[in-house]
Design an enzyme around this catalytic site. Structure first.
Site, mmCIF file in Angstrom:
data_model
loop_
_atom_site.group_PDB
_atom_site.id
_atom_site.type_symbol
_atom_site.label_atom_id
_atom_site.label_comp_id
_atom_site.label_asym_id
_atom_site.label_seq_id
_atom_site.Cartn_x
_atom_site.Cartn_y
_atom_site.Cartn_z
ATOM 1 N N PRO A 1 0.518 -1.125 -0.357
ATOM 2 C CA PRO A 1 0.364 -0.360 -0.308
ATOM 3 C C PRO A 1 0.756 1.477 0.405
ATOM 4 C CG PRO A 1 0.018 -1.041 1.438
ATOM 5 C CD PRO A 1 0.667 -1.614 1.357
ATOM 6 N N TYR A 2 2.383 1.410 0.056
ATOM 7 C CA TYR A 2 3.216 2.389 -0.422
ATOM 8 C C TYR A 2 2.149 3.584 -1.305
ATOM 9 C CZ TYR A 2 7.165 5.257 0.599
ATOM 10 O OH TYR A 2 7.616 6.640 0.535
ATOM 11 N N GLY A 3 2.957 3.080 -2.169
ATOM 12 C CA GLY A 3 1.738 4.083 -3.682
ATOM 13 C C GLY A 3 0.562 4.429 -3.087
ATOM 14 N N SER B 1 -0.309 5.302 -0.235
ATOM 15 C CA SER B 1 -0.422 5.970 0.716
ATOM 16 C C SER B 1 0.371 7.335 0.140
ATOM 17 C CB SER B 1 0.693 6.313 1.572
ATOM 18 O OG SER B 1 1.590 5.477 1.107
#
Length: 261
Positions: free
Chosen positions: A166-168, A170
């Site tokens: 989910p980093y992208g 976020s």
């Protein structure tokens, strides 16, 4: 730029015990700002603040869990009591892909293998955290009719890269949040801008056992790349700048375009 151009400026930097946050807090301090140096707390943060103070810099230790509204509210009370005002808020606290897949660089996993708990924890920190901290401190700035909020992001490539859920999402969400915040605050005297390094940066987002990978990455950036742009955005020179997305590695070109307007 003149030395100590930030004298009298009170700033808060989240996620400041290492990496980009440390570099930005140090840059602000060296230019004369009073800085609340924040992270979740602990000996690491205490050591960082002690190091700053030993250099004669006006650093203050402030523990904040950006996922917790009550923790942020306590931090707001501390800022009001100890600093009296807040001129600059740097939203930087975040966690990386290592929290959901330690081998994300070598063995990326599809989004459907990310656990719901891992997804929520990262979004709660990297996106909801920006919202909660900004929500707490923006009214103080609006009341003063002046202030700067700087939200730290990453390259757009990160938002499209294989295995980066989910980093992208976020960081994409944080950028959208920033633009909407800028519009909501446009007539208040409070500016909101996005700042990002412009490439892979030695920040500790990799697990310790893969630290040698940094040395093999071409053109790896030092966190110090954030120093000049963060000082500029906190300075009187940036008073009318809002809704901008500034890439640190392209700061000189961006500044030239701004000055030539």
């Amino acid at each position: 730029m003149a030395k100590h151009q930030l004298s009298g400026i009170h700033a808060l930097v989240t996620g400041a015990s290492s990496g980009l946050g440390y570099a930005m807090a140090y840059a602000l301090l060296k230019e004369g700002a009073t800085v609340a140096v924040s992270s979740r707390g602990g000996q690491k943060l205490s050591n960082v603040v002690q190091g700053f103070r030993q250099e004669g810099l006006d650093a203050h230790e402030l523990s904040i869990d950006v996922r917790s509204a009550s923790s942020i509210e306590a931090a707001k009370d501390w800022v009001t009591s100890k600093l009296g005002k807040l001129d600059v808020l740097v939203n930087n606290a975040g966690i990386g892909m290592r929290t959901v897949n330690p081998k994300f660089l070598f063995d990326p996993k599809p989004f459907y293998e990310v656990s719901p708990e891992g997804f929520r924890d990262l979004i709660d920190t990297n996106l909801t955290g920006y919202f909660l901290v900004s929500r707490a401190f923006a009214p103080m700035m609006v009341k003063e009719g002046d202030g700067r909020i700087i939200n730290i992001s990453m390259n757009h490539e990160t938002m499209r890269r294989k295995g980066f859920v989910p980093y992208g999402p976020s960081r994409a969400g944080a950028e959208s949040l920033s633009y909407i915040m800028a519009e909501d605050l446009r007539d208040s005297g409070v500016a909101v801008n996005v700042l990002l390094p412009g490439g892979a940066t030695r920040t500790g987002m990799l697990p310790d056992e893969y630290g040698e990978v940094y040395d093999s990455m071409p053109n790896i950036l030092s966190p110090d790349v954030m120093a000049r742009p963060i000082v500029f955005l906190a300075s009187p020179e940036a008073a009318d700048i809002t809704g901008e997305r500034i890439v640190a590695t392209e700061f000189d070109q961006w500044l030239q375009r701004h000055v030539s307007r």
